[in-house]
Scaffold this motif. Structure first.
Motif, PDB file in Angstrom:
ATOM      1  N   THR A  22       0.213  -2.434  -4.236  1.00  0.00           N
ATOM      2  CA  THR A  22      -0.412  -3.714  -4.539  1.00  0.00           C
ATOM      3  C   THR A  22       0.323  -4.415  -5.682  1.00  0.00           C
ATOM      4  N   LEU A  23       0.009  -5.679  -5.873  1.00  0.00           N
ATOM      5  CA  LEU A  23       0.675  -6.497  -6.885  1.00  0.00           C
ATOM      6  C   LEU A  23       0.500  -5.898  -8.279  1.00  0.00           C
ATOM      7  N   ASP A  24       1.593  -5.821  -9.032  1.00  0.00           N
ATOM      8  CA  ASP A  24       1.575  -5.299 -10.397  1.00  0.00           C
ATOM      9  C   ASP A  24       1.068  -3.862 -10.429  1.00  0.00           C
ATOM     10  N   LEU A  48       2.740  12.264   2.262  1.00  0.00           N
ATOM     11  CA  LEU A  48       2.335  10.947   1.752  1.00  0.00           C
ATOM     12  C   LEU A  48       2.807   9.872   2.714  1.00  0.00           C
ATOM     13  N   VAL A  49       1.940   8.898   2.964  1.00  0.00           N
ATOM     14  CA  VAL A  49       2.302   7.678   3.685  1.00  0.00           C
ATOM     15  C   VAL A  49       2.202   6.526   2.711  1.00  0.00           C
ATOM     16  N   VAL A  50       3.282   5.753   2.612  1.00  0.00           N
ATOM     17  CA  VAL A  50       3.321   4.582   1.731  1.00  0.00           C
ATOM     18  C   VAL A  50       3.155   3.329   2.577  1.00  0.00           C
ATOM     19  N   ALA A  51       2.139   2.540   2.275  1.00  0.00           N
ATOM     20  CA  ALA A  51       1.960   1.239   2.912  1.00  0.00           C
ATOM     21  C   ALA A  51       2.577   0.196   1.985  1.00  0.00           C
ATOM     22  N   GLY A  52       3.818  -0.156   2.276  1.00  0.00           N
ATOM     23  CA  GLY A  52       4.557  -1.042   1.396  1.00  0.00           C
ATOM     24  C   GLY A  52       4.342  -2.509   1.713  1.00  0.00           C
ATOM     25  N   TYR A  53       4.861  -3.346   0.834  1.00  0.00           N
ATOM     26  CA  TYR A  53       4.841  -4.781   1.104  1.00  0.00           C
ATOM     27  C   TYR A  53       5.709  -5.097   2.328  1.00  0.00           C
ATOM     28  N   SER A  71       4.523  -0.449   6.759  1.00  0.00           N
ATOM     29  CA  SER A  71       4.178  -1.784   6.257  1.00  0.00           C
ATOM     30  C   SER A  71       2.668  -1.949   6.216  1.00  0.00           C
ATOM     31  N   ARG A  72       2.186  -2.570   5.172  1.00  0.00           N
ATOM     32  CA  ARG A  72       0.743  -2.798   5.052  1.00  0.00           C
ATOM     33  C   ARG A  72       0.294  -4.044   5.823  1.00  0.00           C
TER      34      ARG A  72
END
Length: 327
Positions: A216-218, A234-239, A265-266
């Motif tokens: 998320t932002l910041d 781990l799964v990363v939901a990136g921008y 991707s998120r």
């Protein structure tokens, strides 16, 4: 010949409130409320498994349902229908798709309006799902989700609205079929993918803890501290196409040295990229640090797949190859 119906609760079975809680319909009750169901060419064989909100379902429960469905098919069932709550249906359907070995259709459905409301959609969805389950046209397509007279492949379907009866959609491809005047029309036939080998036992599933982290932002990344001591993946939901803040890139890289870390991707649609951007925290930077490309898989399905792979003892090369099917 028959269609095996397994009921797991959810909105489709809610029959109002009582002094003891929510009253739920049995599979026989559901079937009796569907006009035209008795006129189908094959009967329903009903098994009531659970009567719970879908938030309470587990991977182990769904694998038990798959085992029971396999036995039904071995005994002559022409297809399978599962009714459940819609909240987790996209995840359970994808799980089934990874382990269902048969050509017979495995169809999941439910409802957005319960039977006490005006215009409940459960009866129409159950009728449509049963028609798909007994249709030769739906064979060799793996797990399917049938809602609102649309047929979706489990690997792509998403719940996209909190209340709409048209909530299920497949953002990247659209439905692969429709029901028209009660007839099953398959418009596209995606090839079946290699599933997850072996059977994940409950103890292995419990031990295969996979975290999902949405960037998320910041983002300060504090929730990632100590993750390697408590989780195995781990799964990363990136921008966007698979980006994270530059400060988190080395954190994810360090985690990827200790466990499989999958980049997704998120956004809910489209694929992560591989080599378009090159700044720190970009997709190419993260992949160079050892993250695994999740392709078109959304974060929720990626978590299901990674957990299954870990529970069946697959190594990094096999995990990477499994996700490569979704590029």
């Amino acid at each position: 010949m028959s269609v095996a119906l397994f009921t797991l609760g959810g909105t489709i079975s809610m029959a109002g409130r009582t002094s003891e809680g929510v009253a739920r319909l049995t599979g026989a009750d559901l079937a009796a409320a569907v006009p035209g169901l008795a006129e189908l060419p094959v009967p329903l064989e009903v098994q009531d498994v659970e009567a719970v909100p879908s938030a309470n379902l587990t991977l182990a429960t769904m694998l038990d349902v798959v085992d029971a469905a396999s036995k039904a098919v071995s005994n002559g069932a022409t297809g399978v229908v599962v009714t459940q709550g819609s909240d987790t249906l996209e995840e359970t359907a994808f799980l089934v798709d990874q382990v269902w070995p048969h050509p017979q259709p495995f169809v999941l459905t439910g409802a957005m309006r319960n039977p006490t409301l005006a215009g409940p959609d459960g009866p129409a969805n159950l009728l449509a799902a049963t028609r798909v389950a007994c249709s030769p046209a739906a064979r060799d397509l793996g797990a399917l989700v049938v809602f609102n007279d649309q047929i979706h492949a489990a690997r792509w379907v998403r719940k996209t609205h909190s209340t709409s009866t048209a909530t299920f959609a497949s953002p990247n491809v659209g439905p692969i079929g429709q029901l028209v005047e009660g007839q099953v029309r398959i418009l596209a036939r995606p090839s079946r993918q290699d599933g997850v080998p072996g059977r994940a036992e409950p103890a292995e599933l419990d031990a295969a803890r996979v975290a999902l982290y949405t960037v998320t932002l910041d983002d300060d990344g504090l929730l990632l501290e100590g993750l390697a001591e408590t989780h195995q993946g781990l799964v990363v939901a990136g921008y966007g196409v698979g980006h994270v803040p530059a400060a988190l890139a080395p954190v994810f890289g360090a985690l990827a040295e200790r466990m499989p870390v999958v980049l997704t991707s998120r956004t809910g649609g489209g694929s992560v990229l591989r080599n378009t951007y090159s700044s720190v925290g970009s997709e190419s930077d993260l992949l160079s640090r050892g993250l695994i490309d999740g392709g078109f898989l959304d974060p929720y399905k990626a978590r299901v797949l990674l957990r299954l792979l870990l529970a069946t003892g697959e190594g990094r090369d096999e995990i990477t190859a499994a996700f490569a099917q979704h590029h």
